[in-house]
Design an enzyme around this catalytic site. Structure first.
Site, mmCIF file in Angstrom:
data_model
loop_
_atom_site.group_PDB
_atom_site.id
_atom_site.type_symbol
_atom_site.label_atom_id
_atom_site.label_comp_id
_atom_site.label_asym_id
_atom_site.label_seq_id
_atom_site.Cartn_x
_atom_site.Cartn_y
_atom_site.Cartn_z
ATOM 1 N N TYR A 57 34.716 50.166 -39.781
ATOM 2 C CA TYR A 57 33.577 51.317 -39.693
ATOM 3 C C TYR A 57 33.135 51.379 -38.378
ATOM 4 O O TYR A 57 33.415 50.480 -37.397
ATOM 5 C CB TYR A 57 32.553 50.776 -40.696
ATOM 6 C CG TYR A 57 31.572 51.850 -41.050
ATOM 7 C CD1 TYR A 57 31.998 53.160 -41.814
ATOM 8 C CD2 TYR A 57 30.179 51.834 -40.764
ATOM 9 C CE1 TYR A 57 31.070 53.964 -41.965
ATOM 10 C CE2 TYR A 57 29.285 52.958 -41.096
ATOM 11 C CZ TYR A 57 30.027 54.006 -41.619
ATOM 12 O OH TYR A 57 28.948 55.039 -42.032
ATOM 13 N N ASN A 129 25.629 59.595 -50.220
ATOM 14 C CA ASN A 129 26.724 60.771 -50.599
ATOM 15 C C ASN A 129 25.765 62.126 -50.632
ATOM 16 O O ASN A 129 26.251 63.012 -50.144
ATOM 17 C CB ASN A 129 27.521 60.343 -51.794
ATOM 18 C CG ASN A 129 28.310 59.375 -51.591
ATOM 19 O OD1 ASN A 129 28.837 59.317 -50.430
ATOM 20 N ND2 ASN A 129 28.312 58.147 -52.157
ATOM 21 N N SER A 156 35.678 62.372 -55.386
ATOM 22 C CA SER A 156 34.810 61.424 -54.660
ATOM 23 C C SER A 156 33.174 61.797 -55.105
ATOM 24 O O SER A 156 32.995 62.838 -55.374
ATOM 25 C CB SER A 156 34.762 61.523 -53.297
ATOM 26 O OG SER A 156 34.405 62.831 -52.611
ATOM 27 N N VAL A 158 30.827 62.349 -52.932
ATOM 28 C CA VAL A 158 30.331 63.434 -52.099
ATOM 29 C C VAL A 158 30.997 64.689 -52.615
ATOM 30 O O VAL A 158 30.224 65.955 -52.781
ATOM 31 C CB VAL A 158 30.834 63.571 -50.735
ATOM 32 C CG1 VAL A 158 30.419 64.720 -50.104
ATOM 33 C CG2 VAL A 158 30.044 62.344 -49.832
ATOM 34 N N ARG A 178 44.389 64.554 -56.726
ATOM 35 C CA ARG A 178 45.505 64.058 -56.761
ATOM 36 C C ARG A 178 46.163 63.487 -58.054
ATOM 37 O O ARG A 178 47.279 63.324 -58.187
ATOM 38 C CB ARG A 178 45.930 62.899 -55.459
ATOM 39 C CG ARG A 178 45.784 63.295 -54.191
ATOM 40 C CD ARG A 178 45.854 62.368 -53.329
ATOM 41 N NE ARG A 178 44.333 61.702 -53.160
ATOM 42 C CZ ARG A 178 44.174 60.650 -52.155
ATOM 43 N NH1 ARG A 178 44.962 60.218 -51.434
ATOM 44 N NH2 ARG A 178 42.838 60.106 -52.411
ATOM 45 N N GLY A 243 35.500 62.198 -43.647
ATOM 46 C CA GLY A 243 36.275 60.946 -43.980
ATOM 47 C C GLY A 243 37.724 60.883 -43.566
ATOM 48 O O GLY A 243 38.246 61.882 -43.319
ATOM 49 N N GLY A 244 38.282 59.628 -43.751
ATOM 50 C CA GLY A 244 39.762 59.900 -43.708
ATOM 51 C C GLY A 244 40.444 58.550 -44.731
ATOM 52 O O GLY A 244 40.907 57.869 -44.188
ATOM 53 N N MET A 245 40.309 58.998 -46.028
ATOM 54 C CA MET A 245 40.886 58.068 -46.931
ATOM 55 C C MET A 245 42.322 57.676 -46.811
ATOM 56 O O MET A 245 42.391 56.300 -47.178
ATOM 57 C CB MET A 245 40.662 58.569 -48.311
ATOM 58 C CG MET A 245 39.097 58.930 -48.749
ATOM 59 S SD MET A 245 38.972 59.635 -50.181
ATOM 60 C CE MET A 245 37.059 60.031 -50.199
#
Length: 330
Positions: A57, A129, A156, A158, A178, A243-245
């Site tokens: 993080y 969120n 998600s 958010v 997805r 974000g970058g899941m």
């Protein structure tokens, strides 16, 4: 002080949460002047929590550390110099020491009261969120009633907050997911369009919005998913990455950058909080509480686990769930 110990989820190194976290008994120091004792009611499990435990993080705690960033609790005891009226109040758990613990000592001046009418599970999910969703909808495009917003990871926390808040403002949402089983739950949350995040997604979104404006795209995944956002937004649209899941690099579509003048930028709620200060943070939280109480905002919660069942909770959190997983005194 009646309570002298608490239990907490502690990690002495960074790594996979299920491997490095341990439930430990922690001593509580006697209350000092100006301090209060808070019993945890509910605490969230966020991707950022797992990133902090994992060491990835944007800012990390000194080790050993207690996990968790967001939660609420009840003041059960006050030290000298603290008004007795604080006892029994629901308050936000200060983030700094970590919130995955049964009890916490805090300075009275750190306390942020939560309206009693706000349910504990929703209060424990209000500061990360929903606040992010409000800022995303407010700060990056002049959204008008009838406009569209497109987002990936629509399922998600958010994403769900964006759907609900946009609907309350008369703004339509197109959400990429997805898994097909996520389509119906998002439609029930108020999504106007839900499509599978594949090569045909952008065409389906453009067909649905027609001539309406889509000035904003929201990215929390990265990788090739951003191409669908870029192919969906209107000319001079803005795509915000928060974000970058997948951990994959964003693929910038050169054609759309040049010919459609698409803008890319980033957003981090922690930096917004640091820049704007405590008063602005509280004002934003109050806005979230109002949205919860007027019925415009409700974060789905799938299950609440006691701290002792943390391995089961983490496993559930990493499964194909829809709602949030929490820790709580259950």
């Amino acid at each position: 002080m009646a309570e002298t110990k608490c239990v907490a989820l502690v990690h002495e190194e960074f790594g996979k949460p299920e491997e490095v976290l341990r439930l430990q008994e922690v001593d509580l120091a006697p209350l000092q002047q100006g301090e209060v004792l808070i019993r945890m009611e509910a605490a969230a499990i966020h991707p950022s929590d797992l990133g902090m435990v994992g060491g990835s993080y944007g800012h990390l705690r000194e080790l050993p550390a207690v996990g968790g960033r967001e939660g609420v609790g009840t003041v059960v005891e006050v030290g000298s110099g603290v008004p007795g009226s604080w006892e029994g109040k629901r308050v936000r758990l200060p983030e700094g020491p970590g919130v995955w613990r049964s009890m916490q000592i805090a300075r009275a001046e750190q306390l942020s009261e939560v309206p009693a009418e706000v349910p504990a599970d929703q209060a424990a999910l209000s500061a990360v969120n929903p606040t992010t969703a409000i800022r995303l909808l407010s700060d990056f495009a002049d959204l008008q009633e009838g406009d569209w917003v497109v987002q990936n990871a629509g399922n998600s926390a958010v994403g769900v907050a964006v759907i609900q808040l946009a609907k309350a403002r008369g703004i339509k949402t197109a959400s990429l997911v997805r898994r097909e089983e996520l389509m119906k739950p998002l439609q029930e949350q108020g999504a106007d369009l839900v499509v599978i995040d594949d090569r045909s997604a952008a065409e389906a979104i453009r067909e649905a919005r027609g001539d309406a404006r889509m000035p904003l795209g929201l990215n929390s995944i990265g990788g090739s998913s951003v191409l669908n956002l870029a192919q969906s937004v209107s000319d001079v649209g803005t795509i915000v990455t928060f974000g970058g899941m997948t951990g994959e690099k964003i693929r910038f579509p050169t054609r759309h950058l040049i010919f459609n003048d698409i803008r890319f930028c980033g957003f981090w709620m922690d930096k917004w909080n640091q820049k704007n200060g405590a008063r602005a943070q509280q004002d934003l939280l109050n806005e979230v509480y109002r949205e919860i109480l007027n019925g415009s905002l409700k974060t789905p919660v799938e299950k609440v686990y006691p701290l002792a069942s943390y391995k089961e909770a983490l496993e559930h959190n990493g499964s194909g769930r829809f709602g949030k997983v929490l820790f709580g005194n259950v």
